[in-house]
Design a protein around this motif. Structure first.
Motif, PDB file in Angstrom:
ATOM      1  N   GLY A   1       0.796  -1.214   0.000  1.00  0.00           N
ATOM      2  CA  GLY A   1       0.000   0.000   0.000  1.00  0.00           C
ATOM      3  C   GLY A   1       0.832   1.269   0.000  1.00  0.00           C
ATOM      4  N   THR A   2       2.146   1.123  -0.088  1.00  0.00           N
ATOM      5  CA  THR A   2       3.015   2.301  -0.080  1.00  0.00           C
ATOM      6  C   THR A   2       3.751   2.424  -1.407  1.00  0.00           C
ATOM      7  N   VAL A   3       4.313   3.605  -1.644  1.00  0.00           N
ATOM      8  CA  VAL A   3       5.142   3.831  -2.825  1.00  0.00           C
ATOM      9  C   VAL A   3       6.577   3.438  -2.504  1.00  0.00           C
ATOM     10  N   HIS A   4       7.187   2.686  -3.400  1.00  0.00           N
ATOM     11  CA  HIS A   4       8.556   2.210  -3.211  1.00  0.00           C
ATOM     12  C   HIS A   4       9.579   3.247  -3.689  1.00  0.00           C
ATOM     13  N   HIS A   5       9.366   3.805  -4.883  1.00  0.00           N
ATOM     14  CA  HIS A   5      10.288   4.816  -5.396  1.00  0.00           C
ATOM     15  C   HIS A   5       9.645   5.621  -6.520  1.00  0.00           C
ATOM     16  N   VAL A   6      10.271   6.741  -6.829  1.00  0.00           N
ATOM     17  CA  VAL A   6       9.872   7.572  -7.957  1.00  0.00           C
ATOM     18  C   VAL A   6      11.056   7.677  -8.902  1.00  0.00           C
ATOM     19  N   SER A   7      10.764   7.731 -10.201  1.00  0.00           N
ATOM     20  CA  SER A   7      11.812   7.845 -11.202  1.00  0.00           C
ATOM     21  C   SER A   7      11.577   9.070 -12.074  1.00  0.00           C
ATOM     22  N   PHE A   8      12.689   9.701 -12.464  1.00  0.00           N
ATOM     23  CA  PHE A   8      12.636  10.868 -13.351  1.00  0.00           C
ATOM     24  C   PHE A   8      13.325  10.550 -14.670  1.00  0.00           C
ATOM     25  N   ARG A   9      12.872  11.206 -15.729  1.00  0.00           N
ATOM     26  CA  ARG A   9      13.262  10.886 -17.098  1.00  0.00           C
ATOM     27  C   ARG A   9      14.549  11.578 -17.537  1.00  0.00           C
TER      28      ARG A   9
ATOM     29  N   GLY B   1      31.128  12.178  -8.702  1.00  0.00           N
ATOM     30  CA  GLY B   1      31.810  13.422  -8.388  1.00  0.00           C
ATOM     31  C   GLY B   1      31.340  14.042  -7.087  1.00  0.00           C
ATOM     32  N   LEU B   2      30.061  13.826  -6.761  1.00  0.00           N
ATOM     33  CA  LEU B   2      29.496  14.339  -5.514  1.00  0.00           C
ATOM     34  C   LEU B   2      29.680  13.363  -4.354  1.00  0.00           C
ATOM     35  N   GLU B   3      30.314  12.215  -4.642  1.00  0.00           N
ATOM     36  CA  GLU B   3      30.531  11.154  -3.653  1.00  0.00           C
ATOM     37  C   GLU B   3      29.215  10.673  -3.041  1.00  0.00           C
ATOM     38  N   MET B   4      28.192  10.558  -3.914  1.00  0.00           N
ATOM     39  CA  MET B   4      26.893  10.040  -3.497  1.00  0.00           C
ATOM     40  C   MET B   4      26.854   8.526  -3.695  1.00  0.00           C
ATOM     41  N   LYS B   5      26.277   7.825  -2.743  1.00  0.00           N
ATOM     42  CA  LYS B   5      26.061   6.398  -2.916  1.00  0.00           C
ATOM     43  C   LYS B   5      24.989   6.183  -3.983  1.00  0.00           C
ATOM     44  N   HIS B   6      25.199   5.187  -4.834  1.00  0.00           N
ATOM     45  CA  HIS B   6      24.222   4.901  -5.878  1.00  0.00           C
ATOM     46  C   HIS B   6      24.365   3.456  -6.336  1.00  0.00           C
ATOM     47  N   SER B   7      23.438   3.018  -7.176  1.00  0.00           N
ATOM     48  CA  SER B   7      23.381   1.623  -7.605  1.00  0.00           C
ATOM     49  C   SER B   7      24.338   1.281  -8.725  1.00  0.00           C
ATOM     50  N   GLY B   8      24.831   2.304  -9.440  1.00  0.00           N
ATOM     51  CA  GLY B   8      25.454   2.046 -10.729  1.00  0.00           C
ATOM     52  C   GLY B   8      24.371   1.815 -11.765  1.00  0.00           C
ATOM     53  N   LEU B   9      24.736   1.885 -13.037  1.00  0.00           N
ATOM     54  CA  LEU B   9      23.739   1.706 -14.096  1.00  0.00           C
ATOM     55  C   LEU B   9      23.176   0.283 -14.069  1.00  0.00           C
ATOM     56  N   VAL B  10      21.861   0.183 -14.178  1.00  0.00           N
ATOM     57  CA  VAL B  10      21.165  -1.109 -14.200  1.00  0.00           C
ATOM     58  C   VAL B  10      20.350  -1.175 -15.483  1.00  0.00           C
ATOM     59  N   ASP B  11      20.564  -2.198 -16.282  1.00  0.00           N
ATOM     60  CA  ASP B  11      19.817  -2.375 -17.523  1.00  0.00           C
ATOM     61  C   ASP B  11      18.540  -3.145 -17.223  1.00  0.00           C
TER      62      ASP B  11
ATOM     63  N   ALA C   1      18.409   2.277 -15.714  1.00  0.00           N
ATOM     64  CA  ALA C   1      18.050   2.865 -14.428  1.00  0.00           C
ATOM     65  C   ALA C   1      19.294   3.149 -13.592  1.00  0.00           C
ATOM     66  N   LEU C   2      19.157   4.147 -12.726  1.00  0.00           N
ATOM     67  CA  LEU C   2      20.209   4.532 -11.792  1.00  0.00           C
ATOM     68  C   LEU C   2      19.521   4.992 -10.514  1.00  0.00           C
ATOM     69  N   TYR C   3      19.903   4.407  -9.375  1.00  0.00           N
ATOM     70  CA  TYR C   3      19.203   4.645  -8.120  1.00  0.00           C
ATOM     71  C   TYR C   3      20.099   5.334  -7.098  1.00  0.00           C
ATOM     72  N   THR C   4      19.507   6.249  -6.320  1.00  0.00           N
ATOM     73  CA  THR C   4      20.178   6.842  -5.176  1.00  0.00           C
ATOM     74  C   THR C   4      19.115   7.203  -4.151  1.00  0.00           C
ATOM     75  N   ARG C   5      19.542   7.605  -2.972  1.00  0.00           N
ATOM     76  CA  ARG C   5      18.601   8.057  -1.941  1.00  0.00           C
ATOM     77  C   ARG C   5      18.928   9.479  -1.521  1.00  0.00           C
ATOM     78  N   ILE C   6      17.882  10.243  -1.331  1.00  0.00           N
ATOM     79  CA  ILE C   6      17.988  11.535  -0.675  1.00  0.00           C
ATOM     80  C   ILE C   6      17.247  11.372   0.652  1.00  0.00           C
ATOM     81  N   GLY C   7      17.996  11.234   1.729  1.00  0.00           N
ATOM     82  CA  GLY C   7      17.379  10.862   2.992  1.00  0.00           C
ATOM     83  C   GLY C   7      16.765   9.485   2.871  1.00  0.00           C
ATOM     84  N   HIS C   8      15.484   9.365   3.175  1.00  0.00           N
ATOM     85  CA  HIS C   8      14.778   8.087   3.091  1.00  0.00           C
ATOM     86  C   HIS C   8      14.194   7.815   1.701  1.00  0.00           C
ATOM     87  N   ILE C   9      14.226   8.792   0.812  1.00  0.00           N
ATOM     88  CA  ILE C   9      13.489   8.713  -0.445  1.00  0.00           C
ATOM     89  C   ILE C   9      14.351   8.103  -1.547  1.00  0.00           C
TER      90      ILE C   9
END
Length: 320
Positions: A222-230, A246-256, A262-270
């Motif tokens: 019943g909740t939203v898992h994530h949002v994606s931008f184009r 370059g920003l030293e942000m944690k991320h998933s790396g490119l996912v086919d 797709a490429l995933y990261t978090r801003i806080g909990h989002i």
């Protein structure tokens, strides 16, 4: 150098405990087309369903992970709190209000938000949405209504609208969306802000609300898992990966994901995804006419088809 600017919202992915009930609700009541029935590539024993406009265009996808054995979510802050869906005009909102009353769908009636008419409602599992009227909207172009759906084409949902996010760290989140992702602040009122990206309008906006008193939401059905931008293509998303580095942000790396990258990261909990506009959902597996009627698997999962078909729950979406 590629144009790396975000174009707008790509898709929203949520969680359901009942893929069949969810299918009936999204197609028969909301009038969105099932454009791909596949499996969660990170958990191949569960479905991943994609609902969209007539052709599965980017910016129109509402997708669901089917998790039958996990608890319902616990409402709270630091969450993606509502999914927006676009309809052509105020008259279409009135049509859906009547439709919701007919099907006994919980709703809050037609309201106004930032100068636009909206209709908040929710699914049986507590999944929260709001319809946005595109009356006088001049931003990101919508998709094409489902031509063979149960809702008249001139009234039907044809794209994703502003995504609503509720956080305790309001100022920091708004700043991050501007500095990292290129959103501009369109309106700021007490404890709520409207941001937009790309050409803006309903297809490129985000509503951020402040809630620093509620407990943190516990994700579940019943909740939203994530949002994606184009973004436009591979080169653009590759440059986003380099930007994160370059920003030293944690991320998933490119996912086919086969249907898009797709490429995933978090801003806080989002959890925020960036996705390419293509290749899309019409391919050699399913023609336009066949979209959503078979269990479609990306090529790397085809060797596991027999196993996958033996473990996912029967779920018939073939045209009758």
């Amino acid at each position: 150098m590629a144009n790396t600017n975000l174009i707008g919202i790509h898709h929203v992915t949520a969680m359901t405990e009942d893929v069949q009930r969810n299918y009936e609700f999204i197609t028969n009541i909301l009038g969105m087309r099932l454009v791909k029935k596949t499996v969660n590539q990170d958990d191949i024993q569960t479905y991943h369903t994609f609902y969209a406009d007539d052709r599965g265009n980017p910016g129109t996808d509402l997708t669901f992970f089917d998790f039958p054995d996990i608890p319902s979510y616990v409402l709270g802050t630091n969450s993606i709190s509502r999914t927006g869906l676009r309809v052509p005009n105020d008259e279409a909102l009135a049509y859906y209000l009547d439709r919701f009353e007919e099907y006994e769908i919980e709703n809050e009636g037609i309201q106004e938000l930032f100068g636009r008419k909206i209709l908040p409602f929710q699914e049986a599992d507590g999944q929260r949405y709001q319809l946005f009227s595109d009356e006088n909207d001049q931003g990101v172009a919508p998709g094409t209504p489902w031509k063979n759906g149960p809702v008249p084409e001139d009234k039907a949902i044809y794209g994703l609208g502003p995504i609503e996010i509720t956080v305790s760290y309001f100022e920091d989140f708004v700043q991050a969306m501007q500095l990292i992702f290129g959103f501009t602040l369109k309106v700021e009122e007490e404890n709520v802000a409207l941001l937009e990206v790309g050409q803006g309008g309903n297809g490129g906006q985000m509503i951020v609300r402040k809630d620093d008193t509620s407990p943190i939401e516990v994700q579940g059905n019943g909740t939203v898992h994530h949002v994606s931008f184009r973004v436009a293509d591979h080169q653009a998303i590759k440059e986003w990966e380099e930007k994160y580095n370059g920003l030293e942000m944690k991320h998933s790396g490119l996912v086919d994901r086969f249907y898009f990258e797709a490429l995933y990261t978090r801003i806080g909990h989002i959890l925020i995804e960036i996705s390419t506009d293509g290749p899309g959902f019409i391919d050699e597996q399913e023609s336009y006419e066949e979209l959503g009627t078979t269990l479609a698997l990306p090529p790397f999962l085809e060797p596991d088809r027999e196993y996958i078909e033996s473990v996912v729950r029967p779920f018939d979406t073939a045209k009758k």
